[in-house]
Write a protein that holds these residues in place. Sequence first.
Motif, PDB file in Angstrom:
ATOM      1  N   ILE A  70       6.417 -30.139 -30.282  1.00 53.55           N
ATOM      2  CA  ILE A  70       5.959 -29.173 -29.282  1.00 53.55           C
ATOM      3  C   ILE A  70       6.934 -29.119 -28.105  1.00 53.55           C
ATOM      4  N   LEU A  71       7.451 -30.272 -27.699  1.00 50.58           N
ATOM      5  CA  LEU A  71       8.431 -30.312 -26.617  1.00 50.58           C
ATOM      6  C   LEU A  71       9.642 -29.444 -26.959  1.00 50.58           C
ATOM      7  N   GLU A  72      10.184 -29.615 -28.142  1.00 51.71           N
ATOM      8  CA  GLU A  72      11.356 -28.823 -28.551  1.00 51.71           C
ATOM      9  C   GLU A  72      11.050 -27.330 -28.543  1.00 51.71           C
ATOM     10  N   ALA A  73       9.881 -26.949 -29.045  1.00 51.82           N
ATOM     11  CA  ALA A  73       9.520 -25.526 -29.101  1.00 51.82           C
ATOM     12  C   ALA A  73       9.375 -24.942 -27.691  1.00 51.82           C
ATOM     13  N   ARG A  74       8.732 -25.678 -26.797  1.00 59.05           N
ATOM     14  CA  ARG A  74       8.537 -25.178 -25.427  1.00 59.05           C
ATOM     15  C   ARG A  74       9.866 -25.108 -24.675  1.00 59.05           C
ATOM     16  N   LEU A  75      10.684 -26.157 -24.793  1.00 57.30           N
ATOM     17  CA  LEU A  75      11.965 -26.142 -24.078  1.00 57.30           C
ATOM     18  C   LEU A  75      12.886 -25.047 -24.609  1.00 57.30           C
ATOM     19  N   ALA A  76      12.833 -24.771 -25.911  1.00 52.69           N
ATOM     20  CA  ALA A  76      13.639 -23.691 -26.486  1.00 52.69           C
ATOM     21  C   ALA A  76      13.261 -22.348 -25.866  1.00 52.69           C
ATOM     22  N   ARG A  77      12.016 -22.225 -25.425  1.00 57.52           N
ATOM     23  CA  ARG A  77      11.537 -21.006 -24.773  1.00 57.52           C
ATOM     24  C   ARG A  77      11.638 -21.086 -23.247  1.00 57.52           C
ATOM     25  N   GLN A  78      12.285 -22.162 -22.766  1.00 54.65           N
ATOM     26  CA  GLN A  78      12.464 -22.374 -21.324  1.00 54.65           C
ATOM     27  C   GLN A  78      11.134 -22.497 -20.589  1.00 54.65           C
ATOM     28  N   LEU A  79      10.138 -23.092 -21.248  1.00 57.99           N
ATOM     29  CA  LEU A  79       8.835 -23.316 -20.640  1.00 57.99           C
ATOM     30  C   LEU A  79       8.761 -24.729 -20.088  1.00 57.99           C
TER      31      LEU A  79
END
Length: 194
Positions: A70-79
């Motif tokens: 989840i961390l990777e997915a959120r950071l990829a979206r700059q969240l």
Amino acid sequence: MTSSSLMANSIDTTHGLYVPVGAAGSGKSTLSRAWPADAVLSLDAFREMVAGDAGDQSATPDAVAVLELILEARLARQLGCYVDATNAKAADRAKLVAAARRHNVPLIAIRMETSLAECQRRNARRPANRRVPKEIVGSQYGLAASFDHAAEGFDRIISSHVIAALSACRLDSASPGATAAEGLTIDNGDRCRL
């Protein structure tokens, strides 16, 4: 740059990776309430999801895998993300530093300023399945106290006291309709000033 000049910058809870560093019972989960709910990645919550018990330490590897995904997915979206875990070990923080660098997001450590005695008191009041052995709390506290944010590659460090005060100020003085998703501001005159 001194820690006080670092703290004079704004805190945007909707962007960046925030890593509280402190022992069990230091108030990391309580502090997480200053972030939008979707930004809080709680290791206890992921243990609950994968094992049905937030205190089941045998579920930690699976919970960490979910957190990292989840961390990777959120950071990829700059969240923005707030990793609600002790983060006391340098090896665990190194994975977070690497994730922030991969996604080019600000990496902010939060030094939990709770005394060891208070951590131990809070821990003793937890339900049995969530209680951490006293010697482990002491070890986590020692590891967190020796944390050097700059040497590990963090961009900034902020005291938990500053964020708690800003969160309380924001709730008291926010304009109608303001939410945590709008972020917290330190000393720029927009909403709260310390």
